[in-house]
Each structure stands twice: as C-alpha cells, then as structure tokens.
Design a protein around this motif. Structure first.
Motif, PDB file in Angstrom:
ATOM      1  N   PRO A 109       0.802  -1.237   0.000  1.00 50.66           N
ATOM      2  CA  PRO A 109       0.000   0.000   0.000  1.00 50.66           C
ATOM      3  C   PRO A 109       0.828   1.278   0.000  1.00 50.66           C
ATOM      4  N   TYR A 110       2.124   1.205   0.355  1.00 52.21           N
ATOM      5  CA  TYR A 110       2.934   2.425   0.495  1.00 52.21           C
ATOM      6  C   TYR A 110       4.087   2.486  -0.514  1.00 52.21           C
ATOM      7  N   HIS A 111       3.941   1.709  -1.595  1.00 55.65           N
ATOM      8  CA  HIS A 111       4.844   1.776  -2.765  1.00 55.65           C
ATOM      9  C   HIS A 111       6.293   1.385  -2.442  1.00 55.65           C
ATOM     10  N   GLY A 112       6.437   0.378  -1.603  1.00 55.25           N
ATOM     11  CA  GLY A 112       7.778  -0.103  -1.277  1.00 55.25           C
ATOM     12  C   GLY A 112       8.501  -0.710  -2.462  1.00 55.25           C
ATOM     13  N   GLN A 113       7.753  -1.406  -3.324  1.00 52.13           N
ATOM     14  CA  GLN A 113       8.388  -2.033  -4.494  1.00 52.13           C
ATOM     15  C   GLN A 113       8.957  -0.974  -5.431  1.00 52.13           C
ATOM     16  N   ARG A 114       8.210   0.122  -5.590  1.00 52.95           N
ATOM     17  CA  ARG A 114       8.704   1.209  -6.436  1.00 52.95           C
ATOM     18  C   ARG A 114       9.986   1.806  -5.853  1.00 52.95           C
ATOM     19  N   ASP A 115      10.008   1.984  -4.520  1.00 55.13           N
ATOM     20  CA  ASP A 115      11.205   2.537  -3.886  1.00 55.13           C
ATOM     21  C   ASP A 115      12.375   1.559  -3.949  1.00 55.13           C
ATOM     22  N   LEU A 116      12.074   0.266  -3.928  1.00 60.13           N
ATOM     23  CA  LEU A 116      13.141  -0.726  -4.127  1.00 60.13           C
ATOM     24  C   LEU A 116      13.766  -0.547  -5.501  1.00 60.13           C
ATOM     25  N   GLU A 117      12.914  -0.400  -6.507  1.00 63.14           N
ATOM     26  CA  GLU A 117      13.408  -0.249  -7.884  1.00 63.14           C
ATOM     27  C   GLU A 117      14.167   1.063  -8.060  1.00 63.14           C
ATOM     28  N   ASP A 118      13.703   2.110  -7.357  1.00 61.33           N
ATOM     29  CA  ASP A 118      14.360   3.426  -7.468  1.00 61.33           C
ATOM     30  C   ASP A 118      15.540   3.575  -6.511  1.00 61.33           C
ATOM     31  N   ARG A 119      15.759   2.532  -5.685  1.00 59.91           N
ATOM     32  CA  ARG A 119      16.883   2.534  -4.721  1.00 59.91           C
ATOM     33  C   ARG A 119      16.763   3.697  -3.728  1.00 59.91           C
ATOM     34  N   ILE A 120      15.568   3.838  -3.150  1.00 57.51           N
ATOM     35  CA  ILE A 120      15.302   4.914  -2.197  1.00 57.51           C
ATOM     36  C   ILE A 120      14.891   4.340  -0.844  1.00 57.51           C
TER      37      ILE A 120
END
Length: 409
Positions: A109-120
């Motif tokens: 729900p908090y976009h962790g996968q996107r941040d994993l991909e963006d390395r954030i």
C-alpha cells in the motif's frame, strides 16, 4: 484468520537476496484463537507467539500510539479489527512495509516495491519521527544497501534531522543503541552508516567525539586526504573490505579521537594524540556499554597504533613493552587484531589503499620470537617468583634483539 509474511523477508526476496529471518503477521485473530491452535505466547508488550512446529514468531496485527519518550514510549493495540494496511503503516521504511501471502501475492500500500526499484530509503508515514531508534536503523540500512545504489530520501533525512534536534536520541538505552551500531558496523559499507548519522545531525548527539574529527586537518605528507573525519571513514571502509571482526571495526572508528582535542594553533600536527584520546575512547565505550573485548582493543589501538606504524624503527626494549602491554603470551589473538587495525589505518589514506604494510609481518615475527623463549631452562636454573619474571624478560629482550638484527641484516 489470515497470515502474511512481512518486512525484511519480502524486501530481500524482491531484491534477490537470501532470506534468513522471516516475520509473520496474523490478521483477524485473537490471542485465544492463537493459543487454541497451539501457538506459544512470548510477547511482553504486545501479542507475539511462537509457531508450535517451526518456532518462528507470529505477531497479531497491531496499531501503536506515541505515549512517552524514546524507543519504548508507545502503547499498542492488537485486535481482529486491525487491518494489514494499518499494521504496515506503523513500520519504518516503505521497503519494509510490504507483505505477501502464501501464494506470494504482494500487498504494497505504500509503494515499497517502487522505492526498491528506485533505490530509495523512504519513511512510510510522519509517525516515523516518533521513534528515535529509526535514525540508527535507516543509517544501518543505508550502509547495508549502499553497494546497490540506495540513498536516503531527502524528506526522510529531514525527519531524521528533526529527531536528532529534538532530544529524543538521548532517550535511547545504551543496549538498543549498541545493538544497532554493532550491526551497522558489520555491514558491507559501515562508513555510510557514520556518514548518514552525520548528515542528519545524529552523530554529534550520539558520538560527538567522532563528529569532532571532521574538519580537523592532518599533515598532507602522511595523509593525502587531510581531513581526520574522512580518514576515519576510509579506515572503517578498509576494515569492511578486509572482512575484519567487530572488535577491529570498533577500534578503527575510535582510534584517532585524540586529534579532535588538538588546539587549532597546533594543526596539522597532533602531538601525543594517542594518549589524549584514551579518555574519549573510554567515554564512548562506556556510553554504549560496548562489550569488554571491543573496549579493550579500542583503547590499546588508540594508545599504540603509532607504535605499529613505526614498528621497524622500535628498539627491542620498546617492542618488548608493546608485547607485554598486549599480553601476547596468553592472548595472541588480541595482538593479531591490533596488527590488522594498524594496517587498516595505514590503508585508509587517499591513494595509499594498496600500499604494502611490512610492519604487520614484522610485528608477528617479533611476537613469535618472544613467545618461543622457553620457561623450563630458567626454572631448572632455580629462578622463581619475581626473579623468574625478570629472567624471562631478559631472555625475551635478548630474543627480540636477535630478531631485530636478523630482520635488518
């Protein structure tokens, strides 16, 4: 009742890293239902249970509310009505706020996968700022994943800065702080941990003695990097590169603290910094209740690292005093850790990372020569008590003189 795998296990699977520890969250269950299925309760503050067969930990989904200072200043609420999303929002980073069911269906729900991909590394919610331990945790994750290109989100760093300024860090117990610090020092890039703490102002609160090293110059001839703080980060980096144990890494972090006390008018020289730094090393060790072996090595490296660098020039009598200080006869491993800490110090200099360090083998040879002096012949000559100790010292000095002569021949 629904069971989900959460946190680090999900994160590391998505990163393609080995999954070691697995955390489970149970949604829609009561304590009574868990007990009826054979789970064993272990949580003192909130409902955590051990699986009847695997022994893994299963926690009931819960919410939390700030109720006091520090890491422990929270009240928890666990009930069957708490949703998975409500449980995940109380976590620290988005990359740790993902869950998956037994079919590996992801709840994010908090976009962790996107941040994993963006390395954030990004906080999940403003509640992040309620827990001071998270400053250390985020810095530790930064050290762990720096090699993959991860950085801390600017807005998260700002929250960490606010926490550092708030006085909340002082509420952390020595034990909790040391647990995070020691884990961070054993990551692949521990220097990133220290740098992130410095970037958010936490280093000057937790370890002002280390923070004081930044901006302090050293002679460029010996230290091309000049800045003592940057040198300390480089020494720590080398210690990780060479897979050194925690004792050595801790000593590497603290070895030059005395340079932070040098009056500006004496810069870039640091006369007797080995001795002036001892009280600071002791203070840092006591503040975090560092284990005894870490404290002992840090103090010895702080006091004697310049002896290590000048090993080839030392008189036999000075060599003997050095060996005695480390009790190399009963504790050879501690002297070995001192030697490698000195080598990391020498390598932690800009452009000199690959330079050979002959002092290491020379010191090992000296220790071997002193250890090989036999006690039995002296006993047979009738020496005992303090006289035996003096006779043994004379024979070891003789052996070190012979070793020194042979090495310089």
């Amino acid at each position: 009742m629904q069971i989900f795998k959460v946190g680090g296990a999900v994160r590391d699977r998505l990163l393609g890293k080995p999954v070691t520890d697995i955390d489970w969250v149970v949604v829609g269950a009561t304590t009574e239902e868990m007990l009826a299925q054979g789970y064993r309760p272990v949580g003192a503050d909130f409902p955590v249970f051990l699986h009847p067969k695997s022994g893994e930990e299963y926690a009931l989904a819960r919410t939390e509310r700030k109720s006091g200072r520090g890491y422990g200043g929270f009240t928890f609420h666990a009930s069957p009505e708490v949703t998975l999303e409500e449980d995940l929002i109380r976590r620290d980073l988005t990359i740790n706020a993902m869950a998956e069911d037994d079919q590996q269906n992801l709840t994010d729900p908090y976009h962790g996968q996107r941040d994993l991909e963006d390395r954030i590394l990004r906080h999940v919610s403003p509640a992040f700022a309620e827990d001071p331990l998270r400053v250390l945790r985020v810095a530790r994750f930064a050290a762990r994943y720096a090699g993959l290109g991860f950085t801390v989100a600017p807005e998260t760093l700002e929250l960490m800065r606010q926490l550092s300024d708030s006085g909340e860090l002082e509420a952390l117990t020595a034990e909790r702080s040391w647990k995070e610090i020691s884990r961070a020092l054993m990551e692949d890039q521990p220097q990133v941990f220290i740098q992130v703490l410095r970037d958010c102002g936490a280093l000057k609160v937790l370890m002002p003695e280390v923070d004081a090293l930044f901006g302090v110059p050293q002679p460029e001839a010996h230290h091309p990097e000049i800045d003592t703080g940057l040198h300390t980060l480089s020494v720590l980096e080398q210690s990780a590169l060479y897979k050194q144990p925690l004792t050595v890494r801790w000593a590497c972090l603290l070895h030059d603290l005395g340079k932070g006390l040098t009056p500006e008018e004496q810069w870039p020289r640091h006369i007797a910094h080995e001795h002036t730094g001892l009280k600071l090393i002791k203070a840092v060790c006591e503040r975090f209740k560092a284990p005894k072996d870490c404290q002992e090595l840090a103090l010895l490296v702080g006091q004697y690292h310049t002896h290590g660098h000048r090993a080839l020039e030392l008189k036999a009598s000075t060599l003997l005093e050095l060996l005695q200080s480390f009790d190399v006869y009963r504790r050879p491993q501690r002297f070995e850790e001192f030697i490698v800490a000195c080598e990391m110090d020498a390598r932690g200099r800009k452009g000199l990372e690959q330079r050979s360090y002959p002092q290491a083998d020379y010191l090992r040879g000296a220790a071997k020569a002193a250890r090989e002096v036999a006690v039995q012949p002296l006993l047979e000559k009738g020496f005992k008590g303090p006289e035996l100790g003096e006779a043994l010292k004379r024979e070891r000095l003789k052996a070190l003189k012979a070793y020194k002569d042979a090495a310089s021949a």
